[in-house]
Design an enzyme around this catalytic site. Sequence first.
Site, PDB file in Angstrom:
ATOM      1  N   SER B  28       0.831  -1.202   0.000  1.00 46.88           N
ATOM      2  CA  SER B  28       0.000   0.000   0.000  1.00 46.88           C
ATOM      3  C   SER B  28       0.866   1.253   0.000  1.00 46.88           C
ATOM      4  O   SER B  28       0.621   2.199  -0.761  1.00 46.88           O
ATOM      5  CB  SER B  28      -0.901   0.020   1.240  1.00 46.88           C
ATOM      6  OG  SER B  28      -1.764  -1.098   1.242  1.00 46.88           O
ATOM      7  N   ARG B  51       0.962   7.684   5.607  1.00 44.85           N
ATOM      8  CA  ARG B  51       0.029   6.927   6.453  1.00 44.85           C
ATOM      9  C   ARG B  51      -1.354   7.574   6.483  1.00 44.85           C
ATOM     10  O   ARG B  51      -2.367   6.884   6.563  1.00 44.85           O
ATOM     11  CB  ARG B  51       0.569   6.810   7.883  1.00 44.85           C
ATOM     12  CG  ARG B  51       1.111   5.425   8.147  1.00 44.85           C
ATOM     13  CD  ARG B  51       1.522   5.198   9.588  1.00 44.85           C
ATOM     14  NE  ARG B  51       2.469   4.117   9.584  1.00 44.85           N
ATOM     15  CZ  ARG B  51       2.158   2.855   9.887  1.00 44.85           C
ATOM     16  NH1 ARG B  51       0.963   2.522  10.275  1.00 44.85           N
ATOM     17  NH2 ARG B  51       3.075   1.917   9.810  1.00 44.85           N
ATOM     18  N   HIS B  54      -3.004   6.535   3.428  1.00 44.33           N
ATOM     19  CA  HIS B  54      -3.373   5.129   3.596  1.00 44.33           C
ATOM     20  C   HIS B  54      -4.682   5.005   4.383  1.00 44.33           C
ATOM     21  O   HIS B  54      -5.576   4.239   4.005  1.00 44.33           O
ATOM     22  CB  HIS B  54      -2.233   4.403   4.316  1.00 44.33           C
ATOM     23  CG  HIS B  54      -2.459   2.942   4.502  1.00 44.33           C
ATOM     24  ND1 HIS B  54      -2.650   2.389   5.747  1.00 44.33           N
ATOM     25  CD2 HIS B  54      -2.535   1.932   3.614  1.00 44.33           C
ATOM     26  CE1 HIS B  54      -2.831   1.080   5.597  1.00 44.33           C
ATOM     27  NE2 HIS B  54      -2.768   0.771   4.325  1.00 44.33           N
TER      28      HIS B  54
END
Lengths: 224, 224
Positions: B28, B51, B54
């Site tokens: 990812s 992040r 994500h």
Amino acid sequence: MTISSDQPRRPERHYHYVDRGPAIYLDSFATIRREADLSRVPSSAEKVAVRMIHGSGQVDLVDDLVVHPELVAARAALQAGAPMLCDATMVVKGVTRTRLPADNEVLCMLNEPEVPGLAAAWGTTRTAAAVSLWEPHLEGRSSPSATPPPRSSTCWRCSSTAHRARRRSSRCPVGFIGAAESKQALEEFHAVHGIDIPFVTVRGRRGGSAMTSSALNALAQEQE
Amino acid sequence: MTISSDQPRRPERHYHYVDRGPAIYLDSFATIRREADLSRVPSSAEKVAVRMIHGSGQVDLVDDLVVHPELVAARAALQAGAPMLCDATMVVKGVTRTRLPADNEVLCMLNEPEVPGLAAAWGTTRTAAAVSLWEPHLEGRSSPSATPPPRSSTCWRCSSTAHRARRRSSRCPVGFIGAAESKQALEEFHAVHGIDIPFVTVRGRRGGSAMTSSALNALAQEQE
């Protein structure tokens, strides 16, 4: 928890937006209804869509929503006492308990002690292993168990033993690897497997605990 | 929790996406780094941005990210034992405890018994009332208290008594009423009040617990 002996003070007001919780909800829902094209959602699920948009902050979420026409059957299941089965503890925290019609259980197996061992043995994620523990709580399953009569679930988001269970599903994983594919599979589930599971999902990469718990809160009761 | 006496079974594989947790993260993050324009984020905060993207499932989140150049100072505060102060229990649940460098406390005051009464008395949200209880945990506050020496916090998302405290902040409320305005106010905080608080925020309506806890998890440690 240690709290100061000082009396807490009301935060000073520096800005002029609405600061009463219920009013924020109502204003937000009105804004969403002005801006989002909700005509593409089944009318019975309009409030589900509104709350999911609210949880995401994005009115264009409606473009990616896929809602089964019988989704709101989940409401009757909850009124009859069905538990909510969640794959993420954040979803559990996002469910507003006062909206639950029958003081329903909101379960997540992720922290059950056997989960890390099962995930390692199976070479899968902890989430997928945890979802395998839902079995005793599912209605229509084929295997015997020592649990109370099986009941229906209202939330699952991950690959699981879905073939043997009838359930309602709010399934909206977020992510870049496998998330879109898993939701595509949910859309095709009836065609491929011949089992019709009411669901709501979000096509593509968007998803996550906020919009999932928003959907569950809308399903929990009709009143906004 | 009642678990079936049946042995749980490994879920059958029906689809071929990656199903190992650590591999999903790495794949990812690689996808995000291919697709997102991270050049506009301070290089020290690149992993924070990755992040947060994500957690949101949206590479264009980077267009709305505003990152203070000293944000990652929060990492040193955490290494020194600072608690994380969160305004939402979903954020608390989203923090990965194994990433915390000093077994840090992750606190949310929302369920403290005095919160509903304070919110009613002050005519404000429960969240704003709960944030007023952070005071004893903030570094640089002016009022005496019976608590241990004040420490720095790393997360706040709502209007609060910020004037008297130095802190690091990941402040990303989602929503249609007041959310964008409150984040705008954070951006202008230094100019208006003369106090420079490192922060990360998301302009506009997007935000929420997933991207906030993603930011905290990135701040908790350098390693992905």
